[in-house]
Design an enzyme around this catalytic site. Sequence first.
Site, mmCIF file in Angstrom:
data_model
loop_
_atom_site.group_PDB
_atom_site.id
_atom_site.type_symbol
_atom_site.label_atom_id
_atom_site.label_comp_id
_atom_site.label_asym_id
_atom_site.label_seq_id
_atom_site.Cartn_x
_atom_site.Cartn_y
_atom_site.Cartn_z
ATOM 1 N N ASP A 1 -7.192 -8.471 0.743
ATOM 2 C CA ASP A 1 -6.850 -7.139 1.244
ATOM 3 C C ASP A 1 -8.010 -6.746 2.152
ATOM 4 O O ASP A 1 -9.093 -6.398 1.684
ATOM 5 C CB ASP A 1 -6.715 -6.181 0.046
ATOM 6 C CG ASP A 1 -6.711 -4.713 0.462
ATOM 7 O OD1 ASP A 1 -6.560 -4.424 1.652
ATOM 8 O OD2 ASP A 1 -6.852 -3.849 -0.438
ATOM 9 N N ASP B 1 0.267 5.253 -0.471
ATOM 10 C CA ASP B 1 -1.038 4.610 -0.277
ATOM 11 C C ASP B 1 -1.964 5.543 0.499
ATOM 12 O O ASP B 1 -1.884 5.650 1.720
ATOM 13 C CB ASP B 1 -0.819 3.278 0.474
ATOM 14 C CG ASP B 1 -2.117 2.520 0.706
ATOM 15 O OD1 ASP B 1 -3.191 3.051 0.376
ATOM 16 O OD2 ASP B 1 -2.052 1.391 1.222
ATOM 17 N N LYS C 1 -11.117 -1.794 11.330
ATOM 18 C CA LYS C 1 -9.706 -2.129 11.177
ATOM 19 C C LYS C 1 -8.816 -1.236 12.053
ATOM 20 O O LYS C 1 -7.717 -1.596 12.419
ATOM 21 C CB LYS C 1 -9.362 -1.950 9.698
ATOM 22 C CG LYS C 1 -7.979 -2.364 9.322
ATOM 23 C CD LYS C 1 -7.815 -2.216 7.832
ATOM 24 C CE LYS C 1 -6.376 -2.373 7.439
ATOM 25 N NZ LYS C 1 -6.179 -2.146 6.017
ATOM 26 N N GLU D 1 0.729 -4.283 3.442
ATOM 27 C CA GLU D 1 0.052 -3.786 2.243
ATOM 28 C C GLU D 1 1.013 -3.211 1.198
ATOM 29 O O GLU D 1 0.905 -3.548 0.021
ATOM 30 C CB GLU D 1 -1.009 -2.753 2.640
ATOM 31 C CG GLU D 1 -2.203 -3.426 3.299
ATOM 32 C CD GLU D 1 -3.042 -2.490 4.135
ATOM 33 O OE1 GLU D 1 -2.820 -1.269 4.098
ATOM 34 O OE2 GLU D 1 -3.933 -2.997 4.852
#
Length: 748
Positions: A201, A386, A263, A364
């Site tokens: 991850d 999330d 990211k 994800e």
Amino acid sequence: MTEDSKEKREEARKAVGLLIRVKYTEVDQFVDHFATNISAGGIFIQSRKTYPVGTTLRFEIRLKSGEAVLRGKGQVVWLREAVPASDKPVVPGMGVRFQQLDDDSKKIVKRMLKVRRQGTAAERSKVKGSDGGLDLGMDMDIQAPVEDRGPSIEVSPELHAEQVDPSALDAGIEVTEDPSVTKARKAKEKADSVGKIIGIDLGTTNSCCAVVRNDRPQIIPSRKGYRTIPSIVAYDDKGKFKVGHAAKGQLAIRPEYTVYGSKRLIGRPFHSNTVRQIKDRFHYHIVEGPKKECAVEIAERVFSLQQVASFILAEIRAVAEEFLGAEVTRAVVTVPAYYNENQRQAVRQAGVLAGLRVERIVNEPTAAALAFGHNKSLDQRALIYDLGGGTFDASVMELTENVYEVRATGGDTFLGGVDFDNQLTDYLLAEFCTKVGVVPKVDRPAMQRLLEAAEQAKCALSEKNETIVRLPFFVAIDNTPKDLEVRVTRELLEELVQAMVERTMAVSLQVVKEAGLSPKQIDNVLLVGGQSRMPLVWSKIEEVFGRKPNASVHPDEAVAIGAALLADSLKRIDSVVLIDVLPMSIGIGVPGGAFLVVSEKGTSLPATRTYTISTFRKDQTLIDLLIFQGEHDRILDNEYLGTLRISGIPPGPKGSTLVELTFHLDQECMLVISAVDRTRNESLDATLAQLDTDETIRKKLRIPLEEAPSHEVGYPAPSPPSDENPVKKKRLGLLQRLFGRGSKKKKK
Ligand code: AMP
């Protein structure tokens, strides 16, 4: 080996003696209640003070009466950080693998294991939160306690276990595992480790790695024993790169050499709207790379974001190799559901640079759902909520046996824990200014201290109702050092961040609607991401969905565990089936700046669309098509993906060649465009690259320079446009007004 890691290893070699006193008076009571902390392989010792992985511990557990009940020797094999949580606190401590136990202790461990199989006292009394989900120990030989049991060790809150001279605990301990058995076990583990595909991850704030061994997913701890590592790469004053915790340590002192949150930038053209909007929020220097992509400049060298990500992946790979005792060359890596083709491709390239073949890129939320669904026969609709450090994502999934289907997905790429921290930081500063009666100059280290303190207070308030933020010598006013001391209650924090939590609810409801469902039709709300631990999030979810959320897999670990499960399933024929949708529409920019959709948001993947155009000039041999992704009518509000250059068209009159374009989106959302000259039935060269700048995009599509984007790029917002949005409005708080955060940083 660095001095630092040498020291750590030296430290780990020294034996430590721990005397643990528990509140129980009877052995039976101890067996029944303490069983949650025991497995056949070892024990979980709750303690805020932990020792490095590898440390040998001699431990003795004594009842209230002083009677010793468990006595042995073990080695620390993993650590759990002291992260305060909401209804389900994460208990800090160490997983210790038994090396030796005396005979009486062995008998007690046997009894405890029996109790575990039948259910412990706490389980039998069905304390809150045990909803049949995975227990936290699923990934380990030595199981962590399930979260809903009250503290079973009665010691000071600061230190559950007291350190004593190890020799004092030596008596009566004998070896439990014969060396030949140990050898055989290690050989089996090693054989099982060869050729393993790890699950990674690669997070915005933290990254996490897992692997499946002996059919069980396990988190691979970092060098320092943590279960996640900060996704930070730093260039230190000795000219060396550091990754993870070591890099985070220099964030406050050398921010321009410390790359975090990369990211958000990877795979984006430098001239994209998103980069324009966010590049000034970072302290490090963001530049245009040789292919017009976004890159970073550190110490006068330009690094691609792929390189930056590869440093993190390489560290993860090295740690995994050490953990598995075998070479690791393959991985499944997760990405946010909204990642576009370029970003996914960039993650693959980062893998290659780190020596890893990326076997699958998985979204994800899908990975999180896999972790939740492991070993369960599911038939339900779940919302994956999330809320991480930087972004919020919501996905509705249909989970049926081994089929994991995404029905709809959405989110806010600019909403996460860091925004919560900023709100609280604003408040703390305002309180401080009111107290001292002036607006002082706050330098960067002081600001960093305040931000860190705000984050800590925020996390603490997930556990308790109030906390005091204390920063001695915060700033100097007229050469007199001033302390900052502000009391913050949970209620106040909730008031400050209310609008943001409401926004996550609005996005979630929108996604549920796009899936063609009502909130009542959602069977489970699965929590992922650190910020989802906030009690307000829990209560809002319960209010909106009429059910308690499910956090049966650790929110920080669910995604990596899911990736590892997928990696493990790749070798099987009956592997899981993942069905995904296109997170954002893909289309072409047309003259005037309108956006022509080719593949719509929500299209099931894989998908193929064809589209035909003709030459629009005499003797035209080349066509450039500008490809965008987003939900707005104007391309300026959408994200530029790249320019498709079709070449090799034979010259001829205007309109003499018909070009058929095929847009193919594979299962992983990778876009491949091919072009065929339909007039002659010959294939043409078609290459998608980031060729254009904002200026050339406008020129090619004849968009006046005065015309500006009217929305923030990202998911379409269900809430009011940016300047009316209460969240965005609040972000322009005192902090920004006082210190100009967000204003352009000077190049070093
Ligand atoms: P992630 O990106 O999933 O690692 O999430 C990191 C974010 O979660 C950070 O903003 C943390 O401050 C936040 N976080 C971690 N633990 C807690 C907690 N117990 N309560 C509230 N927020 C938390």
